[in-house]
Design a protein around this motif. Sequence first.
Motif, PDB file in Angstrom:
ATOM      1  N   ASP A 108      -8.178  -4.763  -6.712  1.00 61.74           N
ATOM      2  CA  ASP A 108      -8.882  -4.495  -5.284  1.00 61.74           C
ATOM      3  C   ASP A 108     -10.174  -3.589  -5.467  1.00 61.74           C
ATOM      4  O   ASP A 108     -10.119  -2.465  -5.892  1.00 61.74           O
ATOM      5  CB  ASP A 108      -7.763  -3.645  -4.514  1.00 61.74           C
ATOM      6  CG  ASP A 108      -8.205  -3.222  -2.960  1.00 61.74           C
ATOM      7  OD1 ASP A 108      -9.469  -3.844  -2.804  1.00 61.74           O
ATOM      8  OD2 ASP A 108      -7.242  -3.032  -2.173  1.00 61.74           O
ATOM      9  N   PRO A 109     -11.409  -4.432  -5.176  1.00 61.97           N
ATOM     10  CA  PRO A 109     -12.710  -3.777  -5.053  1.00 61.97           C
ATOM     11  C   PRO A 109     -12.783  -2.485  -4.458  1.00 61.97           C
ATOM     12  O   PRO A 109     -13.686  -1.623  -4.827  1.00 61.97           O
ATOM     13  CB  PRO A 109     -13.523  -4.806  -4.633  1.00 61.97           C
ATOM     14  CG  PRO A 109     -12.731  -5.634  -3.857  1.00 61.97           C
ATOM     15  CD  PRO A 109     -11.298  -5.782  -4.432  1.00 61.97           C
ATOM     16  N   LYS A 110     -11.826  -2.294  -3.219  1.00 63.02           N
ATOM     17  CA  LYS A 110     -11.875  -1.075  -2.600  1.00 63.02           C
ATOM     18  C   LYS A 110     -11.162  -0.034  -3.002  1.00 63.02           C
ATOM     19  O   LYS A 110     -11.218   1.050  -2.805  1.00 63.02           O
ATOM     20  CB  LYS A 110     -11.275  -1.454  -1.171  1.00 63.02           C
ATOM     21  CG  LYS A 110     -11.967  -2.417  -0.536  1.00 63.02           C
ATOM     22  CD  LYS A 110     -11.291  -2.644   1.066  1.00 63.02           C
ATOM     23  CE  LYS A 110     -12.109  -3.819   1.884  1.00 63.02           C
ATOM     24  NZ  LYS A 110     -11.385  -4.070   3.097  1.00 63.02           N
ATOM     25  N   GLN A 111     -10.419  -0.126  -4.396  1.00 65.44           N
ATOM     26  CA  GLN A 111      -9.536   0.889  -4.898  1.00 65.44           C
ATOM     27  C   GLN A 111     -10.242   1.209  -6.352  1.00 65.44           C
ATOM     28  O   GLN A 111      -9.360   1.566  -7.169  1.00 65.44           O
ATOM     29  CB  GLN A 111      -8.354   0.221  -5.106  1.00 65.44           C
ATOM     30  CG  GLN A 111      -7.529   0.018  -3.729  1.00 65.44           C
ATOM     31  CD  GLN A 111      -6.655   1.159  -3.339  1.00 65.44           C
ATOM     32  OE1 GLN A 111      -6.943   2.228  -3.468  1.00 65.44           O
ATOM     33  NE2 GLN A 111      -5.941   0.931  -2.425  1.00 65.44           N
ATOM     34  N   VAL A 112     -11.643   1.327  -6.376  1.00 67.49           N
ATOM     35  CA  VAL A 112     -12.313   1.597  -7.788  1.00 67.49           C
ATOM     36  C   VAL A 112     -11.981   2.823  -8.297  1.00 67.49           C
ATOM     37  O   VAL A 112     -11.551   3.193  -9.165  1.00 67.49           O
ATOM     38  CB  VAL A 112     -13.590   1.529  -7.491  1.00 67.49           C
ATOM     39  CG1 VAL A 112     -14.374   1.734  -9.047  1.00 67.49           C
ATOM     40  CG2 VAL A 112     -14.066  -0.360  -7.421  1.00 67.49           C
ATOM     41  N   LYS A 113     -12.040   3.933  -7.267  1.00 68.87           N
ATOM     42  CA  LYS A 113     -11.980   5.219  -7.688  1.00 68.87           C
ATOM     43  C   LYS A 113     -10.177   5.643  -8.073  1.00 68.87           C
ATOM     44  O   LYS A 113      -9.986   6.126  -8.817  1.00 68.87           O
ATOM     45  CB  LYS A 113     -12.215   6.290  -6.432  1.00 68.87           C
ATOM     46  CG  LYS A 113     -13.885   6.367  -6.504  1.00 68.87           C
ATOM     47  CD  LYS A 113     -14.031   7.501  -5.396  1.00 68.87           C
ATOM     48  CE  LYS A 113     -15.753   7.528  -5.212  1.00 68.87           C
ATOM     49  NZ  LYS A 113     -16.214   7.893  -6.622  1.00 68.87           N
ATOM     50  N   SER A 114      -9.518   4.825  -7.198  1.00 70.97           N
ATOM     51  CA  SER A 114      -7.779   5.011  -7.553  1.00 70.97           C
ATOM     52  C   SER A 114      -7.653   4.318  -8.853  1.00 70.97           C
ATOM     53  O   SER A 114      -6.902   4.956  -9.655  1.00 70.97           O
ATOM     54  CB  SER A 114      -7.122   4.308  -6.345  1.00 70.97           C
ATOM     55  OG  SER A 114      -7.414   4.873  -5.112  1.00 70.97           O
TER      56      SER A 114
ATOM     57  N   ASP B  74       0.757  -1.172   0.086  1.00 67.60           N
ATOM     58  CA  ASP B  74       0.031   0.156  -0.070  1.00 67.60           C
ATOM     59  C   ASP B  74       0.797   1.200   0.144  1.00 67.60           C
ATOM     60  O   ASP B  74       0.593   2.181  -0.789  1.00 67.60           O
ATOM     61  CB  ASP B  74      -0.887   0.035   0.948  1.00 67.60           C
ATOM     62  CG  ASP B  74      -1.967  -1.137   1.120  1.00 67.60           C
ATOM     63  OD1 ASP B  74      -2.289  -1.449  -0.064  1.00 67.60           O
ATOM     64  OD2 ASP B  74      -2.579  -1.398   2.088  1.00 67.60           O
TER      65      ASP B  74
ATOM     66  N   ASP C 190     -19.308   3.046 -11.361  1.00 67.10           N
ATOM     67  CA  ASP C 190     -19.437   3.438 -10.101  1.00 67.10           C
ATOM     68  C   ASP C 190     -20.149   4.910  -9.876  1.00 67.10           C
ATOM     69  O   ASP C 190     -20.264   5.095  -8.761  1.00 67.10           O
ATOM     70  CB  ASP C 190     -17.748   4.062  -9.734  1.00 67.10           C
ATOM     71  CG  ASP C 190     -17.455   4.337  -8.217  1.00 67.10           C
ATOM     72  OD1 ASP C 190     -18.107   3.234  -7.341  1.00 67.10           O
ATOM     73  OD2 ASP C 190     -16.547   4.848  -7.924  1.00 67.10           O
TER      74      ASP C 190
END
Length: 360
Positions: free
Chosen positions: A54-60, A18, A95
Amino acid sequence: AWYFKKAVAVAEENGFPDLASRTLTNLAAVEFSSGNYEGALTAFMARLKFIQDDPKQVKSYSAALHNISVVYTRMGLDSLSIVYVKKALEVKIQDKDSLGILSSLGGLSASYIGYQKLDSGLFYSKKHLNLARKLNVLDDQIKAYNNLSSVYVNEARLNPDSARYYLEKGMSLLNESTNTSLKGSLLTNLSKVYIDLEEHNEAVKASMEAIEIYESIGQIREVTNAKDNLAYSLSKLGRFKEAFKHQKDLQSLKDSIFNEDKANAITELEIAYETDQKNQQIALQESQLETSAAIISRQALVRNVAIGGAIVLALVAFVIYRIKTQSNQQISTKNEELGKALTERESLLKEIHHRVKNNL
């Protein structure tokens, strides 16, 4: 940039993905701002690998795709820019990221215009403008007007009047914006319009103002386009001495940019070499540690086996001792019982003998 690269290497070596990913974003920003687009592209691509699953990092993830498209645009590789900005747009639509969609529409329209796909550029520029108005985002409205003017400045679809109309629309909003780079871009396009209209005095004014803006914010590559327009208009006005001076400055800038790119490429190779050497050293150290660990493990196994064997022998000896002790105790007890019984028998025989004798 050098320190960010070292930080990324250290983070990866010590198992902090990370941190390495976030540092790559900083590295890419530094490389991009310094004009090292190859370095920025490498950093953004590396970050993309960290976050793509990583599904939590869609915006990134969508932001990284968009940034890659921007770098490709700066490198003049608009076909590749289109590929990545479309991917970013798909992710942002899924999104439901309105501002992200707005940004990607602007990038997509600019890329199509740069790739000479003017119909597509016009289509996405209008979509960009409509959404920017709906969301009331001033800078994106100016960008959309600038992109629309770029369509009509292009020789394949030259329409100076339409280009001027959209540029004036964009310029009218500049007083409310703090984005000086946008103003420089509008002025550069405006100078092209004036050149097409053969209004070279106006083209000179617009070009000089654009150059001043770009130099103040350190965007040297953009200065070259404005300088090119300026030198051309000055030559058309018969001001050949000034035109020659600016043309000479333009060539110096291009040489400087080339040397900078070359120096950046050499630095990249040096860092890659140093990183490779360090990785080899780390691999050797790890191999030595593994060998030492294996030896220690074998020694520990032998020691443990020896200790275990000694413990087993001690247990066996103890068991044998207990069994022998218990047997001796049992034998002693039996002997005592037998002795007692024998004594009682002898006493009984004596008593019988005595009584028989008396009776006789």
